[in-house]
Enzyme design. Structure first.
Site, PDB file in Angstrom:
ATOM      1  N   SER A  61      39.081  57.283  33.560  1.00 50.33           N
ATOM      2  CA  SER A  61      38.562  56.771  32.313  1.00 50.33           C
ATOM      3  C   SER A  61      38.197  58.062  31.254  1.00 50.33           C
ATOM      4  CB  SER A  61      37.618  56.473  32.198  1.00 50.33           C
ATOM      5  OG  SER A  61      37.788  54.982  32.996  1.00 50.33           O
TER       6      SER A  61
HETATM    7  N1  SAH Z   1      37.205  54.595  37.786  1.00 54.82           N
HETATM    8  C1  SAH Z   1      38.056  55.173  37.429  1.00 54.82           C
HETATM    9  C2  SAH Z   1      39.114  54.285  36.771  1.00 54.82           C
HETATM   10  C3  SAH Z   1      40.145  54.058  37.039  1.00 54.82           C
HETATM   11  S1  SAH Z   1      41.195  53.006  36.911  1.00 54.82           S
HETATM   12  C4  SAH Z   1      37.796  56.461  37.455  1.00 54.82           C
HETATM   13  O1  SAH Z   1      36.367  56.885  37.781  1.00 54.82           O
HETATM   14  O2  SAH Z   1      39.159  56.953  37.739  1.00 54.82           O
HETATM   15  C5  SAH Z   1      41.087  50.971  36.551  1.00 54.82           C
HETATM   16  C6  SAH Z   1      41.616  50.721  38.405  1.00 54.82           C
HETATM   17  O3  SAH Z   1      40.884  49.094  38.660  1.00 54.82           O
HETATM   18  C7  SAH Z   1      42.677  51.184  38.422  1.00 54.82           C
HETATM   19  O4  SAH Z   1      43.094  52.289  39.281  1.00 54.82           O
HETATM   20  C8  SAH Z   1      42.935  50.279  39.059  1.00 54.82           C
HETATM   21  O5  SAH Z   1      44.191  50.171  40.069  1.00 54.82           O
HETATM   22  C9  SAH Z   1      42.618  49.082  39.510  1.00 54.82           C
HETATM   23  N2  SAH Z   1      42.192  47.328  39.972  1.00 54.82           N
HETATM   24  C10 SAH Z   1      42.613  46.851  38.906  1.00 54.82           C
HETATM   25  N3  SAH Z   1      42.075  46.189  39.341  1.00 54.82           N
HETATM   26  C11 SAH Z   1      41.692  45.582  40.102  1.00 54.82           C
HETATM   27  C12 SAH Z   1      40.954  44.770  41.350  1.00 54.82           C
HETATM   28  N4  SAH Z   1      41.400  43.398  41.063  1.00 54.82           N
HETATM   29  N5  SAH Z   1      40.122  45.594  42.264  1.00 54.82           N
HETATM   30  C13 SAH Z   1      39.877  46.579  41.904  1.00 54.82           C
HETATM   31  N6  SAH Z   1      40.573  47.285  41.766  1.00 54.82           N
HETATM   32  C14 SAH Z   1      41.507  46.680  40.436  1.00 54.82           C
END
Ligand code: SAH
Length: 207
Positions: A61
């Site tokens: 993000s």
């Molecule tokens: N907090 C992260 C942002 C990641 S983007 C950071 O600081 O980098 C969102 C993430 O959510 C992705 O890696 C995606 O694979 C994950 N995601 C999507 N659906 C999900 C689910 N049902 N359970 C766990 N993770 C999930």
């Protein structure tokens, strides 16, 4: 500008825009090396206020979104936190400086492994990265003081409300499609009281 000058400029920008508001959150942003959480080839962009690709079609993000969500959670040193969507591990790293312990669930095994490695490399040992579907929460460690969801959900998953403590805070992007509303919820009498904090853009929560 070198990396540390870029980091300083980014933090000043986030402060001037009102995204970073509290001293301890600002300090956490100063401490955590965002360059440890992105692919090495992107290092020069580590302190641009933009999301960046981290592999598996996912993104880390933008710093302002991490700032907004971290401030909304009102992190405290006694908090046990659940994150859904570890991604790069950067949001968990920021929170790890501010709370007692974080459990972060990631659907993509490769990303979970990478996040775990980046957290370890940075010396943060109060974060547990788990592979799984975070929309089911993490019953084993429930209830949580705070829950942060960093992928867009079409509705607030029930298990997350159940696993939030009374008086606990949840930040979650809700909406289908490219854009969502950032929802701030507080659990009162077993129900989530919600407030809309404006539009945001996250990758979708998948099942
Ligand atoms: N907090 C992260 C942002 C990641 S983007 C950071 O600081 O980098 C969102 C993430 O959510 C992705 O890696 C995606 O694979 C994950 N995601 C999507 N659906 C999900 C689910 N049902 N359970 C766990 N993770 C999930």
């Amino acid at each position: 500008m070198n990396l540390s000058e870029k980091k300083h400029a980014l933090i000043e920008h986030l402060k001037s825009q009102g995204y970073l508001r509290t001293g301890k959150v600002i300090e956490a942003f100063r401490q955590v090396p965002r360059e440890n959480f992105i692919p090495p080839a992107q290092k020069e962009y580590a302190y641009a206020d933009e999301p960046l690709p981290i592999g598996s079609g996912q993104t880390i993000s933008a710093p302002h979104m991490v700032a907004i969500m971290t401030e909304l959670l009102e992190p405290k040193k006694t908090d046990k936190v659940l994150e859904v969507g570890a991604g790069s591990g950067y949001q968990a790293a920021i929170l790890s400086r501010l709370v007692k312990r974080i459990y972060t669930v990631e659907l993509e095994p490769d990303l979970a492994r990478g996040a775990g490695e980046s957290l370890k490399k940075s010396g943060y040992d109060n974060v547990d990265v788990m592979v799984g579907d975070g929309s089911k929460g993490y019953p084993k460690e429930a209830p949580f003081d705070k829950i942060i969801v960093t992928c867009g959900a079409d509705k607030i998953p029930k298990p997350l409300v159940e696993q939030l403590k009374e008086g606990g805070i949840m930040a979650i992007p809700v909406g289908s499609g490219l854009y969502q509303e950032l929802i701030l919820g507080v659990k009162r009498k077993g129900r989530l009281e919600t407030e809309n904090k404006g539009a945001c853009m996250f990758v979708p929560l998948r099942h």
